[in-house]
Scaffold this active site. Structure first.
Site, PDB file in Angstrom:
ATOM      1  N   ASP A   1       0.846  -1.184   0.000  1.00  0.00           N
ATOM      2  CA  ASP A   1       0.000   0.000   0.000  1.00  0.00           C
ATOM      3  C   ASP A   1       0.890   1.244   0.000  1.00  0.00           C
ATOM      4  O   ASP A   1       2.110   1.152   0.078  1.00  0.00           O
ATOM      5  CB  ASP A   1      -0.972  -0.006   1.164  1.00  0.00           C
ATOM      6  CG  ASP A   1      -0.272  -0.002   2.522  1.00  0.00           C
ATOM      7  OD1 ASP A   1       0.935   0.279   2.568  1.00  0.00           O
ATOM      8  OD2 ASP A   1      -0.947  -0.285   3.524  1.00  0.00           O
ATOM      9  N   SER A   2       0.275   2.391  -0.100  1.00  0.00           N
ATOM     10  CA  SER A   2       1.047   3.628  -0.274  1.00  0.00           C
ATOM     11  C   SER A   2       1.561   4.206   1.030  1.00  0.00           C
ATOM     12  O   SER A   2       2.424   5.074   1.032  1.00  0.00           O
ATOM     13  CB  SER A   2       0.176   4.684  -0.959  1.00  0.00           C
ATOM     14  OG  SER A   2      -0.851   5.117  -0.075  1.00  0.00           O
ATOM     15  N   GLY A   3       1.002   3.756   2.151  1.00  0.00           N
ATOM     16  CA  GLY A   3       1.342   4.341   3.442  1.00  0.00           C
ATOM     17  C   GLY A   3       0.435   5.478   3.856  1.00  0.00           C
ATOM     18  O   GLY A   3       0.485   5.935   4.995  1.00  0.00           O
ATOM     19  N   GLY A   4      -0.418   5.926   2.950  1.00  0.00           N
ATOM     20  CA  GLY A   4      -1.252   7.081   3.241  1.00  0.00           C
ATOM     21  C   GLY A   4      -2.216   6.865   4.389  1.00  0.00           C
ATOM     22  O   GLY A   4      -2.392   7.743   5.241  1.00  0.00           O
TER      23      GLY A   4
ATOM     24  N   ASP B   1      -2.814   8.563  -1.535  1.00  0.00           N
ATOM     25  CA  ASP B   1      -4.107   9.228  -1.535  1.00  0.00           C
ATOM     26  C   ASP B   1      -4.377   9.771  -0.143  1.00  0.00           C
ATOM     27  O   ASP B   1      -3.646   9.491   0.802  1.00  0.00           O
ATOM     28  CB  ASP B   1      -5.225   8.267  -1.963  1.00  0.00           C
ATOM     29  CG  ASP B   1      -5.395   7.124  -0.973  1.00  0.00           C
ATOM     30  OD1 ASP B   1      -4.375   6.686  -0.390  1.00  0.00           O
ATOM     31  OD2 ASP B   1      -6.523   6.655  -0.769  1.00  0.00           O
TER      32      ASP B   1
ATOM     33  N   GLN C   1     -11.630   7.541  -4.489  1.00  0.00           N
ATOM     34  CA  GLN C   1     -12.119   8.120  -3.251  1.00  0.00           C
ATOM     35  C   GLN C   1     -13.484   8.769  -3.510  1.00  0.00           C
ATOM     36  O   GLN C   1     -14.026   8.652  -4.584  1.00  0.00           O
ATOM     37  CB  GLN C   1     -11.105   9.121  -2.693  1.00  0.00           C
ATOM     38  CG  GLN C   1      -9.843   8.483  -2.126  1.00  0.00           C
ATOM     39  CD  GLN C   1     -10.085   7.695  -0.847  1.00  0.00           C
ATOM     40  OE1 GLN C   1     -11.157   7.763  -0.240  1.00  0.00           O
ATOM     41  NE2 GLN C   1      -9.085   6.932  -0.430  1.00  0.00           N
TER      42      GLN C   1
ATOM     43  N   GLY D   1     -11.107   4.287   1.150  1.00  0.00           N
ATOM     44  CA  GLY D   1     -11.958   5.143   1.964  1.00  0.00           C
ATOM     45  C   GLY D   1     -13.273   4.525   2.372  1.00  0.00           C
ATOM     46  O   GLY D   1     -14.203   5.241   2.750  1.00  0.00           O
TER      47      GLY D   1
ATOM     48  N   ASP E   1      -7.959  -7.211   1.080  1.00  0.00           N
ATOM     49  CA  ASP E   1      -7.012  -7.439   2.167  1.00  0.00           C
ATOM     50  C   ASP E   1      -7.652  -6.969   3.447  1.00  0.00           C
ATOM     51  O   ASP E   1      -8.502  -6.066   3.435  1.00  0.00           O
ATOM     52  CB  ASP E   1      -5.706  -6.666   1.945  1.00  0.00           C
ATOM     53  CG  ASP E   1      -5.842  -5.206   2.379  1.00  0.00           C
ATOM     54  OD1 ASP E   1      -5.411  -4.879   3.508  1.00  0.00           O
ATOM     55  OD2 ASP E   1      -6.407  -4.399   1.610  1.00  0.00           O
TER      56      ASP E   1
END
Length: 381
Positions: free
Chosen positions: A93-96, A147, A194, A221, A271
Site C-alpha cells: 500500500d502507499s502508506g497514506g 491518496d 475516493q 476510503g 485485504d
C-alpha cells in the site's frame, strides 16, 4: 521473472468476476484475499503455511517498512521478496492510510504529508513521489498511489477536497512510477477511487482515474466508520464506473460477509487484518460463523472447530484445548486460530471462484449466508 503484469477476465456471473492476474512473481487467481504482512510478516504464520493455504499474494505496508527497518536497507538486502522469504506476488500500500491514522503531528499540504513517526517521533515527509520511490525500493509487484483517506461520516466539502487532492496525487504517482521504470519491470500501479459516501463523487473519481493509464484500480476510503449497507451502496455505484478489463481492489475489507457481498458487486481483490487479528484475540471464523474461544461454554467441548476442514488447526484440536490456550495466554492459541482463520478465508475465495465459473454464484451466496445464519453447532447436551 520476465512476465509483465496482466489481467484476464475468465468468467462472470452477474456482477461477480473470476479472473487471473499475472505478475513477475506468479499468478493470482481472483477473487483473491491477500493476507496482511504489515511488517514483512503475516503474524503468527510461517510463509510456507500462508502459501499452502492458497494465498497467491500478500500485502506489505509502506509506512511501517519505511520506518523500520527502512526501505533502503531492504533494497540493499535484495528487496522485500528476498527479505521476507516470499517468492510470490507482493502488493504494497502507499502508506497514506497509516500516515493519517497512526502518525503524530501530521501536516497535510498539496505537496504531501509531513509527520512524526509513531515509533520514535522522527520527522518524515511522504509525497506521491516518495511513496512510489519507497515501493520501488521494496520491489513489490503491485503498488498503490498515495491518496488522502478521511474517516466517515464527513461533510461533503471535506470528502470532495480529499477526492480532488487524491486525483492530483494519482497523476504525480503515475509520473513517478513511469520515471522509475515500473512498467518495464512488469510491475503495476493502482489508482485509488475516493469520494466517501457521496455517490456522484465516487463516480467522478472512478471515471477520472479510468482515463489514467493504471494497471488496476482500488476502492479506498470505505470500512472507515460507515455502516456496511453504506459501503455496499458505494460499491454498487462505483464498480460500474470502473474499467471492466482491469482488476478492482477493495482496500482493507473485511469480514467474510463483507467479502462475499463485495464479490457480488464486482470486486476482485481484498485485504484485511481481521482474520489474523481475530486469531490473536481468541476468535475463529468457520463455515458456521464466528466462534469466540474465550467463552466458558467451550471449556468441556471435545469437538474441533470444523471436523470437515482441510486445515489441521480447525480439524485436529478440540475447542476445549483451544479455549485453554486462549485463557492461558499461550502463543500457540494465536498460531492455531490465525491458521484456522486464514484457511477459512482462502476456502471461501476458492469456493467463490468455482461458483462463478460454474454460473451458480447466487446459489452459493445464499447457501453460505444460510450456514452463517445457522450459527455455531449446537452446544453439547
Amino acid at each position: 521473472m520476465t512476465a509483465p503484469f496482466s489481467f484476464r477476465l475468465l468468467a462472470t456471473d452477474g456482477m461477480a468476476r473470476r479472473g487471473e492476474i499475472v505478475t513477475p512473481h506468479g499468478r493470482v487467481a481472483t477473487p483473491a484475499f491477500m493476507p496482511v504482512g504489515t511488517q514483512a510478516t503475516v503474524k503468527a504464520m510461517y510463509p510456507d503455511q500462508v502459501r499452502e493455504l492458497g494465498a497467491d499474494v500478500v500485502l506489505g505496508n509502506t509506512y511501517h517498512l519505511m520506518l523500520r527497518p527502512g526501505a533502503e536497507r531492504i533494497a540493499r538486502l535484495g528487496g522485500l521478496h528476498t527479505f521476507m522469504n516470499w517468492p510470490h506476488t507482493i502488493l504494497t500500500d502507499s502508506g497514506g492510510f497509516q500516515v493519517m491514522s497512526l502518525a503524530q503531528l501530521r501536516k497535510l499540504t498539496e505537496d504531501g504529508v509531513t509527520f512524526q513517526s509513531h515509533i520514535d517521533g522522527s520527522r518524515h515527509v511522504m509525497t506521491p513521489e516518495r511513496s512510489v520511490e519507497i515501493q520501488q525500493l521494496l520491489g513489490s509487484d503491485i503498488q498503490m498511489q498515495l491518496d488522502e483517506c478521511i474517516a466517515l461520516p464527513a461533510p461533503r466539502e471535506d470528502v470532495e477536497r480529499a477526492m480532488r487532492l487524491s486525483l492530483r496525487w494519482a497523476e504525480r504517482s503515475r509520473a513517478q512510477f513511469e520515471t522509475m521504470g515500473g512498467p518495464g519491470r512488469g510491475q503495476a500501479l493502482y489508482g485509488i477511487v475516493q469520494g466517501g459516501d457521496v455517490p456522484d463523487l465516487r463516480i467522478a473519481s472512478a471515471q477520472a482515474l479510468g482515463e489514467m493509464p493504471f494497471e488496476g484500480y482500488s476502492v479506498g476510503g470505505l470500512a472507515v466508520g460507515e455502516p456496511q449497507d453504506v459501503m455496499l451502496a458505494m460499491l454498487e455505484v462505483t464498480t460500474p464506473a470502473m474499467p471492466v478489463d482491469k482488476p478492482r481492489y477493495l482496500m482493507g475489507v473485511g469480514t467474510p460477509e463483507d467479502i462475499l457481498e463485495s464479490v457480488a458487486r464486482g470486486i476482485d481483490q481484498f485485504d484485511c487484518v481481521m482474520p489474523t487479528r481475530a486469531g490473536r484475540h481468541g476468535l475463529a471464523y468457520t463455515r458456521y460463523g464466528k466462534v469466540n474461544l474465550k467463552n466458558a461454554r467451550h471449556a468441556d467441548d471435545p469437538r474441533p472447530l470444523d471436523e470437515a476442514s482441510d486445515c489441521p488447526a480447525a480439524r485436529d484440536y478440540s475447542r476445549a484445548y483451544l479455549h485453554h490456550l486462549v485463557k492461558a495466554g499461550e502463543g500457540l492459541a494465536a498460531m492455531l486460530l490465525t491458521w484456522t482463520n486464514l484457511a477459512y478465508y482462502q476456502t471461501l475465495m476458492r469456493e467463490m471462484r468455482a461458483a462463478i465459473e460454474d454460473g451458480r454464484f447466487e446459489d452459493f451466496r445464499a447457501k453460505t449466508r444460510e450456514d452463517w445464519a445457522r450459527g455455531d453447532l449446537a452446544p453439547l447436551d
